[in-house]
Design an enzyme around this catalytic site. Structure first.
Site, PDB file in Angstrom:
ATOM      1  N   LYS A 522     -55.467 -95.300 -15.779  1.00 47.01           N
ATOM      2  CA  LYS A 522     -56.011 -96.532 -15.381  1.00 47.01           C
ATOM      3  C   LYS A 522     -55.706 -97.009 -16.658  1.00 47.01           C
ATOM      4  CE  LYS A 522     -58.254 -96.743 -10.707  1.00 47.01           C
ATOM      5  NZ  LYS A 522     -59.708 -96.373 -11.217  1.00 47.01           N
ATOM      6  N   ARG A 563     -60.899 -87.795  -8.747  1.00 50.42           N
ATOM      7  CA  ARG A 563     -59.534 -88.904  -8.257  1.00 50.42           C
ATOM      8  C   ARG A 563     -58.065 -89.141  -9.477  1.00 50.42           C
ATOM      9  NH1 ARG A 563     -57.928 -93.983  -6.780  1.00 50.42           N
ATOM     10  NH2 ARG A 563     -56.799 -93.908  -4.370  1.00 50.42           N
TER      11      ARG A 563
END
Length: 586
Positions: A522, A563
């Site tokens: 991210k 994830r």
């Protein structure tokens, strides 16, 4: 069959003790620390003298009458005076279990049948655990849980309804089956709401409506009719106490108190665990039972077992993926090869998405999303039975994916984007991952302000629990829910870092629900490290993942899903980290 004689002896002792306590409780001279309902009789609102007679022969002239709103107890002598027959809803806790066939489907069918005539309503569920059998040990493991129900049925009618459901689903109730042996479904009344015996004026109440409802306060002992409340063996069973503690944590914040032992479910569970630890360390030859593991039921009788952190491998089949630039969007065979490699590397779930939800992304039409995801789901199912989650905000896509062989719905909007999503998932009866997000991918990064009094930790927890309750109200039980705090969605860099550091706090504030964390590659990692290429952020991803599952709060039964893009790297890191955490300091 190997039967533990010591456990059977304990069972007899506990039953005798409860019988003695219930007889004592029927005497006005004996006071428990908490208020009780009736004891030794099936009728809660009768005089002390009648209650004493009932404790001896249990043959009073009282009988139940039912109508619309309140349950009324009448005596033949005053039927005419008491003519306001009403039904009143009471709450009860039931244990649910199965160890034959499709165990989860058996439990789901039992609860559905139990609610079919409208007199019983499911309010909330615990989580589910797979547990080793007690007493008779050479049989399959059980799937166990607990539920809270609301019912207009008095205890014996509730018991009758339960036995009918068990019989309909194939349980042998003839008395010829082996006690504690295998069973397709097992339902037991654990606790039941009770009432004060006297009114505020100190006189015996004539109707239930005149009594104050006391949660879980009913104490009764009717072995001849096979009903003892509270259940006489619940305090010796981790597979009962652990689900009851789930309900205690996930309810209205109040403790669930055992009406005889006057202890909460958490207190009883901690006592049992401590006693079991002492027994396992002794030299008396007592066999140690394996630990219970929480599970997430999947279609076709499969389950995800939370005996370790589960890795969810990301497979984006979008042309504009922020991480891989559409690498797997052009060829189904390339996407299949990636999925199989992730499974080989240790993935427990493959997460397939056909719509980019990166900050600023445009929405994709449903037909286009279906065109992207359906071929790869179908192709994976030809080669592997690995659990598949469908990453979508749209109910139509979720339905088509599940029909094609996917197992879990992963909705980044938490069911807010499509009003049909929650009802659709409930109807399909599959697990759902509910993520926290404000706005939509195009607007979310303008919604990162969390107030001083409603910071990112408390704000995310509150909003996640609101989505969880909405899902439950739609028919998705808690044992089919996973929560995701939405790292990178409507959070700035500081908010993302706080979420990861405070993962245990959020988990505790959300009743120890299973959590999925998705920090992989991210933008906040790029901001912290200066790395502009998302594919080169795996080292930062590992650090974020390990902190997410650190469990500094020492929450028991914490369940984690990570994830990630690089399954092999994160899987190795997690295995090493968890092995270190479990190591003894000798």
């Amino acid at each position: 069959m190997r039967i533990k004689s010591s456990k059977l002896f304990e069972e007899v002792v506990v039953t005798v003790l409860i019988a003695i306590m219930t007889i004592l409780a029927s005497s006005a001279a004996f006071a428990f620390p908490v208020r009780r309902a009736f004891v030794g009789c099936r009728y809660p609102s009768i005089s002390t003298a009648t209650r004493a007679r009932c404790a001896v022969n249990c043959k009073p002239r009282h009988r139940f009458y039912h109508s619309s709103t309140t349950l009324l107890v009448k005596n033949d002598a005053n039927d005419a005076a008491n003519n306001t027959d009403n039904e009143e809803e009471r709450k009860a806790y039931l244990a649910v279990g199965s160890n034959m066939g499709d165990t989860y489907q058996n439990i789901a069918n039992a609860l559905s049948s139990l609610q079919s005539n409208g007199s019983i309503k499911l309010l909330q569920t615990s989580f589910l655990r797979t547990t080793a059998p007690m007493y008779v040990t050479d049989q399959p493991n059980f799937l166990n849980g607990a539920v809270q129900v609301e019912t207009s049925l008095p205890p014996f009618e509730l018991l009758s309804a339960i036995k009918q459901v068990e019989n309909d689903l194939g349980r042998d109730l003839s008395g010829n089956s082996q006690r504690y042996g295998p069973r397709p479904v097992d339902l037991d009344i654990l606790l039941y709401d009770g009432y004060d015996i006297t009114t505020s004026e100190g006189t015996a109440a004539e109707t239930i409506g005149e009594n104050d409802l006391q949660p879980n306060a009913l104490v009764m002992h009717q072995p001849s009719e096979k009903l003892i409340i509270p259940h006489p063996r619940m305090q010796e069973r981790e597979f009962v106490l652990a689900p009851m503690m789930d309900l205690e944590m996930g309810g209205d914040g109040n403790e669930i108190t055992h009406p005889v032992l006057n202890k909460s479910m958490k207190e009883l569970l901690m006592m049992l665990i401590k006693n079991n630890a002492k027994s396992s360390n002794s030299d008396d030859g007592e066999e140690e039972y394996p630990p219970a593991h929480r599970v997430l039921p999947l279609p076709r009788g499969r389950m995800l077992v939370f005996n370790e952190t589960i890795i969810q491998g990301i497979l984006n089949v979008t042309p504009d993926s922020f991480s891989d630039g559409g690498k797997f969007s052009k060829s189904v065979e390339d996407a299949l090869a990636q999925a199989l490699q992730m499974e080989k590397d240790g993935a427990g779930i493959i997460d397939i998405g056909g719509e980019s939800t990166r900050p600023g992304a445009e929405a994709v039409g449903i037909e286009e999303e279906l065109r992207r995801v359906m071929p790869i789901i179908e192709r994976i199912r030809e080669e592997s039975d690995i659990p598949i989650s469908i990453d979508t905000r749209n109910a139509r896509v979720a339905q088509a994916a599940i029909e094609a062989g996917a197992d879990i719905v992963n909705d980044v909007s938490g069911g807010t984007h499509d009003p049909e999503m929650l009802p659709s998932v409930a109807l399909m009866g599959v697990p759902m991952i509910l993520m926290h997000m404000r706005g939509n991918p195009k607007t979310m990064q303008a919604l990162t302000n969390y107030t001083k009094n409603d910071g990112v930790l408390s704000g995310v927890a509150l909003e996640l629990m609101a989505r969880s309750k909405a899902a439950e109200a739609a028919g998705i039980p808690r044992w089919l829910q996973v929560l995701d705090p939405g790292i990178g969605f409507a959070k700035d860099v500081d908010g993302n870092l706080s979420l990861i550091k405070g993962a245990g706090v959020i988990r505790a504030n959300c009743g120890n629900m299973p959590f999925l964390f998705g920090p992989s590659r991210k933008g906040f990692i790029g901001k912290v490290t200066g790395e502009t290429d998302p594919a080169e952020r795996d080292f930062g991803t590992i650090a974020a993942c390990l902190i997410s599952i650190e469990n500094k709060e020492e929450i028991r039964d914490a369940c984690n899903i990570l994830r990630v893009h690089n399954v092999k790297a994160v899987k190795q890191a997690v295995l090493t980290y968890e092995a270190i955490q479990k190591a003894k300091m000798e």
